[in-house]
Design an enzyme around this catalytic site. Structure first.
Site, short mmCIF file in Angstrom:
data_model
loop_
_atom_site.label_atom_id
_atom_site.label_comp_id
_atom_site.label_asym_id
_atom_site.label_seq_id
_atom_site.Cartn_x
_atom_site.Cartn_y
_atom_site.Cartn_z
N GLY A 6 1.41 -7.52 -0.51
CA GLY A 6 1.19 -6.65 -1.68
C GLY A 6 0.75 -7.47 -2.88
O GLY A 6 0.71 -8.70 -2.84
N ASP A 27 9.86 -7.22 -3.18
CA ASP A 27 8.63 -7.52 -2.43
C ASP A 27 8.35 -9.01 -2.60
O ASP A 27 8.46 -9.53 -3.71
CB ASP A 27 7.47 -6.68 -2.97
N LEU A 72 5.42 -10.34 -2.06
CA LEU A 72 3.98 -10.42 -2.35
C LEU A 72 3.22 -11.16 -1.25
O LEU A 72 2.15 -11.72 -1.50
CB LEU A 72 3.72 -11.08 -3.73
N LYS A 97 10.18 -2.55 15.49
CA LYS A 97 10.38 -1.24 14.85
C LYS A 97 11.38 -0.40 15.65
O LYS A 97 12.27 0.23 15.08
CB LYS A 97 9.04 -0.49 14.74
N VAL A 139 -8.11 -1.27 9.88
CA VAL A 139 -9.54 -1.28 10.23
C VAL A 139 -10.40 -0.63 9.13
O VAL A 139 -11.50 -1.12 8.84
CB VAL A 139 -9.78 -0.63 11.62
N TYR A 178 5.56 -6.15 17.43
CA TYR A 178 5.68 -5.31 16.22
C TYR A 178 6.39 -3.99 16.56
O TYR A 178 7.35 -3.60 15.90
CB TYR A 178 4.28 -5.06 15.66
N ARG A 208 -9.51 -6.69 22.71
CA ARG A 208 -8.20 -7.33 22.57
C ARG A 208 -7.15 -6.44 23.21
O ARG A 208 -7.41 -5.28 23.54
CB ARG A 208 -7.88 -7.61 21.10
N GLU A 209 -5.96 -6.99 23.36
CA GLU A 209 -4.84 -6.26 23.98
C GLU A 209 -4.39 -5.17 23.01
O GLU A 209 -3.84 -5.45 21.96
CB GLU A 209 -3.72 -7.29 24.23
N PHE A 219 0.83 -1.21 0.00
CA PHE A 219 0.00 0.00 0.00
C PHE A 219 0.87 1.27 0.00
O PHE A 219 0.97 1.96 -1.04
CB PHE A 219 -0.93 -0.08 1.22
N1 LIG Z 1 -0.42 1.41 7.03
C1 LIG Z 1 -0.15 2.04 8.16
O1 LIG Z 1 -1.01 2.68 8.75
C2 LIG Z 1 1.24 2.00 8.74
C3 LIG Z 1 1.44 2.66 9.96
C4 LIG Z 1 2.72 2.65 10.52
C5 LIG Z 1 3.76 2.03 9.87
N2 LIG Z 1 3.52 1.39 8.69
C6 LIG Z 1 4.65 0.73 8.05
O2 LIG Z 1 4.68 1.11 6.69
C7 LIG Z 1 5.17 0.02 5.90
C8 LIG Z 1 4.20 -0.27 4.77
O3 LIG Z 1 2.95 -0.65 5.34
P1 LIG Z 1 1.66 -0.89 4.46
O4 LIG Z 1 0.50 -0.48 5.26
O5 LIG Z 1 1.87 -0.32 3.11
O6 LIG Z 1 1.64 -2.48 4.41
P2 LIG Z 1 1.52 -3.47 3.15
O7 LIG Z 1 1.32 -4.84 3.72
O8 LIG Z 1 0.53 -2.98 2.18
O9 LIG Z 1 2.97 -3.36 2.52
C9 LIG Z 1 4.06 -4.09 3.00
C10 LIG Z 1 4.68 -4.80 1.82
O10 LIG Z 1 5.83 -5.51 2.29
C11 LIG Z 1 5.86 -6.77 1.65
N3 LIG Z 1 6.64 -7.67 2.50
C12 LIG Z 1 6.33 -8.13 3.74
N4 LIG Z 1 7.31 -8.90 4.20
C13 LIG Z 1 8.27 -8.94 3.23
C14 LIG Z 1 9.53 -9.57 3.09
N5 LIG Z 1 10.02 -10.37 4.07
N6 LIG Z 1 10.25 -9.36 1.98
C15 LIG Z 1 9.78 -8.58 0.98
N7 LIG Z 1 8.58 -7.97 1.03
C16 LIG Z 1 7.85 -8.15 2.14
C17 LIG Z 1 4.41 -7.19 1.48
O11 LIG Z 1 4.21 -8.12 0.43
C18 LIG Z 1 3.75 -5.84 1.17
O12 LIG Z 1 3.71 -5.62 -0.22
C19 LIG Z 1 5.39 -1.13 6.86
O13 LIG Z 1 6.75 -1.16 7.24
C20 LIG Z 1 4.54 -0.78 8.06
O14 LIG Z 1 5.05 -1.34 9.24
C21 LIG Z 1 2.28 1.35 8.13
#
Ligand SMILES: NC(=O)c1ccc[n+]([C@@H]2O[C@H](COP(=O)([O-])OP(=O)(O)OC[C@H]3O[C@@H](n4cnc5c(N)ncnc54)[C@H](O)[C@@H]3O)[C@@H](O)[C@H]2O)c1
Length: 331
Positions: free
Chosen positions: A38, A33, A35, A146, A186, A142, A269-270, A13
């Site tokens: 994604g 990625d 996938l 981070k 959510v 998590y 939940r927690e 995303f």
């Molecule tokens: N969406 C949010 O609100 C939010 C908030 C805080 C932090 N983040 C961080 O932003 C980043 C992107 O989040 P997002 O919401 O776009 O999530 P997302 O799941 O849409 O994107 C994460 C991508 O990482 C890929 N991925 C996961 N593990 C992998 C691996 N081992 N190797 C290669 N690719 C891998 C997945 O296939 C996915 O395409 C993440 O690091 C997340 O922790 C997101």
């Protein structure tokens, strides 16, 4: 010669929107990625796509050897915060060790800047609104992963001179979000349930609050950060200033969709009850200007979701701990 950027998680995303901005900025973009979260459809056709994992040290090394990246944007992670208690080993292998693999190679190949999406999950129980001056107190694996990566980046700067920029986003929503993951996102979960005419699953009483943030107020700033020298080696909260409760989110969704969906209250939940952040540091450095109105961003996502259709929620295959697992997450 074009600047070369590696975007991990670029089929996801936020990552796919960061890729779009980098390509608009003239970067040559390589996406790594696996996938797991994604999808191919999210990938900008102007980017080079490599399907593989950040945990694959050989592959990561080969990519750096081949492309000699100027910048790394590390967004790959499995960001299911609530589930991370029950998939601790997977969480640390994927989100922490996977990140360290990238940092090692970024040091060895003299990357100019390593941009990392951390999370406001690092704050945990802390005084609100969260601000960057507070000492993090993450409450789940998590957030712990981070924060460990943040600390490792700090160490890689003092030891090896690796520059980084760390963003702590929160509750980002918009087009291309995975709405088929029942453990996270959510807004996406609710939209998927709206498409299926199902009641909306609410953990606890729905009075938890979060500051939901439009993707357009996040991704371009992450992409452009490497051009702001003063942002180097700093940490930034990024996202909306306006927390709302889950009950208020349901009301907003009912308003924009014209559906009168009802909450389905599940056992609590927690989780941290309220989570929102101060963005003064971000505003000073990035001068973001106008913010996308919440209802506009929600409507745009709903339009995209309707075009793409409902998704089947997948089960996480390998839950490591069943103790205390919310019943809604049991098979
Ligand atoms: N969406 C949010 O609100 C939010 C908030 C805080 C932090 N983040 C961080 O932003 C980043 C992107 O989040 P997002 O919401 O776009 O999530 P997302 O799941 O849409 O994107 C994460 C991508 O990482 C890929 N991925 C996961 N593990 C992998 C691996 N081992 N190797 C290669 N690719 C891998 C997945 O296939 C996915 O395409 C993440 O690091 C997340 O922790 C997101």
């Amino acid at each position: 010669m074009n600047l070369k950027s590696l975007v991990t998680g670029g089929a996801g995303f936020i990552g796919s929107h960061v890729v779009d901005q980098l390509i608009a900025n003239g970067h040559e973009v390589i996406i790594l990625d696996d996938l797991s979260g994604g999808v191919i459809d999210n990938i900008n056709p102007a980017a080079i796509f490599c399907k593989g994992s950040i945990t694959d040290v050989t592959l990561v090394n080969e990519l750096f050897k081949e492309y000699n990246f100027d910048y790394v944007y590390h967004l790959a992670a499995y960001a299911a915060e609530g589930l991370s208690h029950f998939i601790r080993k997977f969480n640390y292998e994927n989100n922490l060790i996977g990140s360290i693999n990238l940092i090692n190679v970024a040091v060895n190949f003299n990357v100019k800047c390593f941009v990392f999406t951390s999370s406001i999950a690092v704050y945990g129980q802390n005084e609100l609104p969260y601000h960057e001056g507070q000492f993090p107190n993450p409450e789940d694996p998590y957030g712990i992963a981070k924060f460990a990566v943040e600390m490792d980046l700090k160490n890689a700067k003092s030891m090896f001179g690796l520059n980084s920029i760390i963003f702590r986003p929160h509750n980002v929503f918009g087009a291309r979000q995975n709405i088929g993951d029942k453990y996270r996102n959510v807004v996406g979960i609710f939209m998927n349930q709206l498409l299926k005419n199902q009641p909306l699953s609410v953990f606890g009483d729905g009075n938890q609050s979060r500051a939901f943030t439009a993707i357009d107020d996040v991704a371009p700033f992450i992409a452009n950060a490497v051009n702001i020298d003063a942002a180097y080696n700093k940490v930034f909260n990024i996202g909306s200033d306006n927390p709302i409760t889950i009950i208020e989110l349901i009301a907003a969704l009912n308003k924009i969709t014209g559906i009168n969906a009802q909450p389905n209250f599940l056992e609590a939940r927690e989780e941290v009850e309220h989570a929102y952040a101060n963005h003064n540091q971000f505003n000073d450095q990035f001068e973001p200007g106008s913010v996308t109105p919440f209802s506009k961003a929600l409507s745009e996502m709903w339009e995209w979701v309707q075009k793409n259709g409902a998704k089947e929620s997948r089960e996480f295959d390998n839950i490591e701990i069943l103790k205390e697992l919310p019943s809604a997450w049991r098979k």
